[in-house]
Motif scaffolding. Structure first.
Motif, short mmCIF file in Angstrom:
data_model
loop_
_atom_site.label_atom_id
_atom_site.label_comp_id
_atom_site.label_asym_id
_atom_site.label_seq_id
_atom_site.Cartn_x
_atom_site.Cartn_y
_atom_site.Cartn_z
N GLU A 34 0.67 -1.33 -0.06
CA GLU A 34 -0.01 0.13 -0.07
C GLU A 34 0.90 1.32 -0.03
O GLU A 34 0.55 2.43 -0.89
N ARG B 22 2.07 1.78 -3.68
CA ARG B 22 0.90 2.01 -4.19
C ARG B 22 0.65 3.73 -4.12
O ARG B 22 0.37 4.44 -5.06
N PHE B 23 0.80 3.89 -2.74
CA PHE B 23 0.70 5.56 -2.71
C PHE B 23 1.89 6.23 -3.51
O PHE B 23 1.53 7.15 -3.83
N ASN C 227 -0.73 8.50 -5.21
CA ASN C 227 -0.88 9.40 -4.10
C ASN C 227 -2.29 9.52 -3.64
O ASN C 227 -2.96 10.56 -3.17
N LYS C 228 -2.92 8.30 -3.42
CA LYS C 228 -4.41 8.25 -3.17
C LYS C 228 -4.12 8.27 -1.46
O LYS C 228 -3.54 7.17 -0.82
N THR C 229 -4.83 9.23 -0.63
CA THR C 229 -4.77 9.18 0.76
C THR C 229 -5.15 7.95 1.45
O THR C 229 -4.86 7.77 2.57
N ARG D 136 -4.89 4.95 0.96
CA ARG D 136 -3.82 4.24 0.87
C ARG D 136 -3.27 4.17 2.29
O ARG D 136 -3.05 3.36 3.12
N ILE D 137 -3.12 5.47 2.99
CA ILE D 137 -2.53 5.88 4.30
C ILE D 137 -3.52 5.18 5.22
O ILE D 137 -2.95 4.56 6.10
#
Length: 120
Positions: free
Chosen positions: A62, A65-66, A70-72, A74-75
């Motif tokens: 993850e 992948r972030f 840059n999809k938040t 994922r965090i």
């Protein structure tokens, strides 16, 4: 050493990871595929050990992948995996506690507080 002239943060061709791969999209995808390939089957381990191993590899994937998208969320997913790992571990260490007692146990509260502190 020559300074990187790239303005692109994650695709700088001069940066390499420990595997000698760059941080360009293709290299990151190769890393993800390699990690997924060695991700343990939970059936090969005890219930908790398998879950912890699976959560660890999922968190690393993850994070990679972030870098790519840059999809938040994922965090957030990494935080969920971390909480689940703390929960599984608490269930193993304190088998006589009820689910409610586990969720309110100091170990899990510490995990929640740590995540809240890190996301301020």
């Amino acid at each position: 050493m020559e300074k990187c002239k790239s303005n692109r943060r994650w695709t700088c061709p001069c940066k390499q990871n420990a595997n000698g791969l760059g941080t360009d999209e293709k290299s990151v995808r190769i890393l993800i595929a390699g990690i997924e390939k060695i991700t343990p089957d939970t059936e090969d381990f005890g219930e908790v050990s398998g879950s912890l191993a699976l959560n660890s590899t999922a968190a690393v994937c993850e994070a990679l992948r972030f870098i790519l998208d840059n999809k938040t969320e994922r965090i957030s997913d990494i935080g969920g995996l971390s909480y689940d790992s703390a929960y599984f571990r608490a269930c193993e260490v304190y088998p006589k506690l009820s689910e409610s007692e586990i969720k309110n146990h100091q170990d899990l509260q510490n995990e929640i507080n740590w995540q809240l502190e890190k996301t301020k």
